[in-house]
Motif scaffolding. Structure first.
Motif, mmCIF file in Angstrom:
data_model
loop_
_atom_site.group_PDB
_atom_site.id
_atom_site.type_symbol
_atom_site.label_atom_id
_atom_site.label_comp_id
_atom_site.label_asym_id
_atom_site.label_seq_id
_atom_site.Cartn_x
_atom_site.Cartn_y
_atom_site.Cartn_z
ATOM 1 N N LEU A 101 0.834 -1.203 0.000
ATOM 2 C CA LEU A 101 0.000 0.000 0.000
ATOM 3 C C LEU A 101 0.865 1.248 0.000
ATOM 4 C CD1 LEU A 101 -2.707 -1.169 2.561
ATOM 5 C CD2 LEU A 101 -2.912 -1.079 0.071
ATOM 6 N N HIS A 102 1.951 1.241 0.785
ATOM 7 C CA HIS A 102 2.900 2.362 0.797
ATOM 8 C C HIS A 102 3.436 2.607 -0.607
ATOM 9 C CE1 HIS A 102 3.714 3.543 4.988
ATOM 10 N NE2 HIS A 102 3.420 2.298 5.302
ATOM 11 N N ALA A 103 3.874 1.540 -1.274
ATOM 12 C CA ALA A 103 4.471 1.674 -2.602
ATOM 13 C C ALA A 103 3.454 2.193 -3.621
ATOM 14 C CB ALA A 103 5.034 0.329 -3.055
ATOM 15 N N ALA A 104 2.248 1.665 -3.581
ATOM 16 C CA ALA A 104 1.215 2.114 -4.527
ATOM 17 C C ALA A 104 0.883 3.581 -4.314
ATOM 18 C CB ALA A 104 -0.040 1.258 -4.364
ATOM 19 N N ARG A 105 0.796 3.994 -3.067
ATOM 20 C CA ARG A 105 0.489 5.400 -2.766
ATOM 21 C C ARG A 105 1.632 6.305 -3.207
ATOM 22 N NH1 ARG A 105 -0.686 9.644 -2.959
ATOM 23 N NH2 ARG A 105 -1.733 11.019 -1.513
ATOM 24 N N ALA A 106 2.864 5.872 -2.999
ATOM 25 C CA ALA A 106 4.021 6.664 -3.434
ATOM 26 C C ALA A 106 4.014 6.834 -4.953
ATOM 27 C CB ALA A 106 5.307 6.009 -2.970
ATOM 28 N N MET A 107 3.679 5.766 -5.691
ATOM 29 C CA MET A 107 3.650 5.867 -7.145
ATOM 30 C C MET A 107 2.564 6.827 -7.615
ATOM 31 S SD MET A 107 4.700 2.104 -8.534
ATOM 32 C CE MET A 107 3.573 1.147 -7.533
ATOM 33 N N LEU A 108 1.454 6.910 -6.892
ATOM 34 C CA LEU A 108 0.420 7.877 -7.250
ATOM 35 C C LEU A 108 0.869 9.307 -6.990
ATOM 36 C CD1 LEU A 108 -2.817 6.066 -6.099
ATOM 37 C CD2 LEU A 108 -2.126 6.627 -8.431
ATOM 38 N N ASP A 109 1.879 9.479 -6.148
ATOM 39 C CA ASP A 109 2.488 10.792 -5.926
ATOM 40 C C ASP A 109 3.649 11.033 -6.881
ATOM 41 O OD1 ASP A 109 0.894 11.873 -3.985
ATOM 42 O OD2 ASP A 109 2.158 11.256 -2.313
ATOM 43 N N GLU A 110 3.733 10.217 -7.927
ATOM 44 C CA GLU A 110 4.771 10.320 -8.945
ATOM 45 C C GLU A 110 6.167 10.129 -8.360
ATOM 46 O OE1 GLU A 110 4.216 13.948 -11.066
ATOM 47 O OE2 GLU A 110 2.163 13.440 -11.599
ATOM 48 N N ARG A 111 6.276 9.214 -7.409
ATOM 49 C CA ARG A 111 7.555 8.886 -6.790
ATOM 50 C C ARG A 111 7.935 7.462 -7.175
ATOM 51 N NH1 ARG A 111 9.002 11.823 -1.927
ATOM 52 N NH2 ARG A 111 10.228 9.968 -1.583
ATOM 53 N N LEU A 112 9.199 7.182 -7.109
ATOM 54 C CA LEU A 112 9.662 5.810 -7.300
ATOM 55 C C LEU A 112 9.466 5.052 -6.002
ATOM 56 C CD1 LEU A 112 12.979 6.364 -9.232
ATOM 57 C CD2 LEU A 112 10.803 5.566 -10.147
ATOM 58 N N ALA A 113 9.120 3.801 -6.114
ATOM 59 C CA ALA A 113 8.942 2.971 -4.926
ATOM 60 C C ALA A 113 9.869 1.778 -5.045
ATOM 61 C CB ALA A 113 7.491 2.515 -4.811
ATOM 62 N N GLU A 114 10.816 1.692 -4.132
ATOM 63 C CA GLU A 114 11.748 0.576 -4.128
ATOM 64 C C GLU A 114 11.331 -0.379 -3.029
ATOM 65 O OE1 GLU A 114 16.528 -0.306 -3.775
ATOM 66 O OE2 GLU A 114 15.765 1.714 -3.518
ATOM 67 N N MET A 115 11.198 -1.649 -3.387
ATOM 68 C CA MET A 115 10.786 -2.660 -2.425
ATOM 69 C C MET A 115 11.807 -3.779 -2.430
ATOM 70 S SD MET A 115 6.741 -2.703 -3.371
ATOM 71 C CE MET A 115 6.336 -4.040 -2.277
ATOM 72 N N ALA A 116 12.021 -4.360 -1.292
ATOM 73 C CA ALA A 116 12.974 -5.460 -1.173
ATOM 74 C C ALA A 116 12.407 -6.721 -1.824
ATOM 75 C CB ALA A 116 13.272 -5.735 0.306
ATOM 76 N N THR A 117 13.262 -7.641 -2.126
ATOM 77 C CA THR A 117 12.847 -8.923 -2.676
ATOM 78 C C THR A 117 11.904 -9.617 -1.695
ATOM 79 O OG1 THR A 117 14.918 -9.125 -3.848
ATOM 80 C CG2 THR A 117 13.674 -11.164 -3.498
ATOM 81 N N GLY A 118 10.831 -10.152 -2.207
ATOM 82 C CA GLY A 118 9.874 -10.870 -1.369
ATOM 83 C C GLY A 118 8.747 -10.022 -0.824
ATOM 84 N N GLU A 119 8.713 -8.733 -1.162
ATOM 85 C CA GLU A 119 7.645 -7.874 -0.631
ATOM 86 C C GLU A 119 6.436 -7.807 -1.552
ATOM 87 O OE1 GLU A 119 9.597 -4.159 0.323
ATOM 88 O OE2 GLU A 119 9.826 -4.819 2.388
ATOM 89 N N GLY A 120 6.395 -8.619 -2.565
ATOM 90 C CA GLY A 120 5.195 -8.726 -3.394
ATOM 91 C C GLY A 120 4.957 -7.560 -4.308
ATOM 92 N N LYS A 121 5.863 -7.368 -5.223
ATOM 93 C CA LYS A 121 5.747 -6.228 -6.143
ATOM 94 C C LYS A 121 4.595 -6.406 -7.081
ATOM 95 C CE LYS A 121 10.614 -5.718 -5.897
ATOM 96 N NZ LYS A 121 10.917 -6.898 -5.243
#
Length: 121
Positions: A101-121
């Motif tokens: 949810l953090h990553a999806a919200r960041a992308m809606l703010d036109e930001r890059l979202a980096e997630m570690a392996t295994g976090e379900g991209k």
């Protein structure tokens, strides 16, 4: 304005015409992942499990209308994320994790979202 009446992104209307244009802030003024905690709590606090399929379909129509009218306003986005999470739980048997949810919200703010392996991209 319905979702079908929104102009398509492109050269004429810009990237996302339903978004309100904003000026670019300095990188230090941009929100970080910690800033999305309230948003994630709002999404997870919206319990839609008790709704029938017909009631959930009505909520989908409501959130489409709200997003078309309000753009990507925080309450409408939180409801949309909650609905998507509930639909994923019903169809796939899994719910989105907070980091997703953090990553999806960041992308809606036109930001890059980096997630570690295994976090379900």
């Amino acid at each position: 304005m319905s979702a079908a009446q929104l102009p398509m992104p492109g050269a004429l209307w810009g990237r996302y015409p339903e978004r309100r244009e904003r000026t670019r802030a300095a990188p230090s003024a941009m929100p970080t992942a910690r800033c999305y905690g309230a948003f994630v709590r709002s999404v997870q606090g919206t319990d839609l499990r008790a709704l029938s399929d017909a009631e959930l379909a009505a909520r989908v129509s409501e959130v489409r209308r709200r997003l078309a009218q309000e753009g990507l306003a925080e309450p409408a986005m939180a409801l949309a994320f909650a609905i998507v999470g509930e639909l994923a739980a019903r169809e796939l048997g899994v719910r989105p994790h907070p980091v997703q949810l953090h990553a999806a919200r960041a992308m809606l703010d036109e930001r890059l979202a980096e997630m570690a392996t295994g976090e379900g991209k």
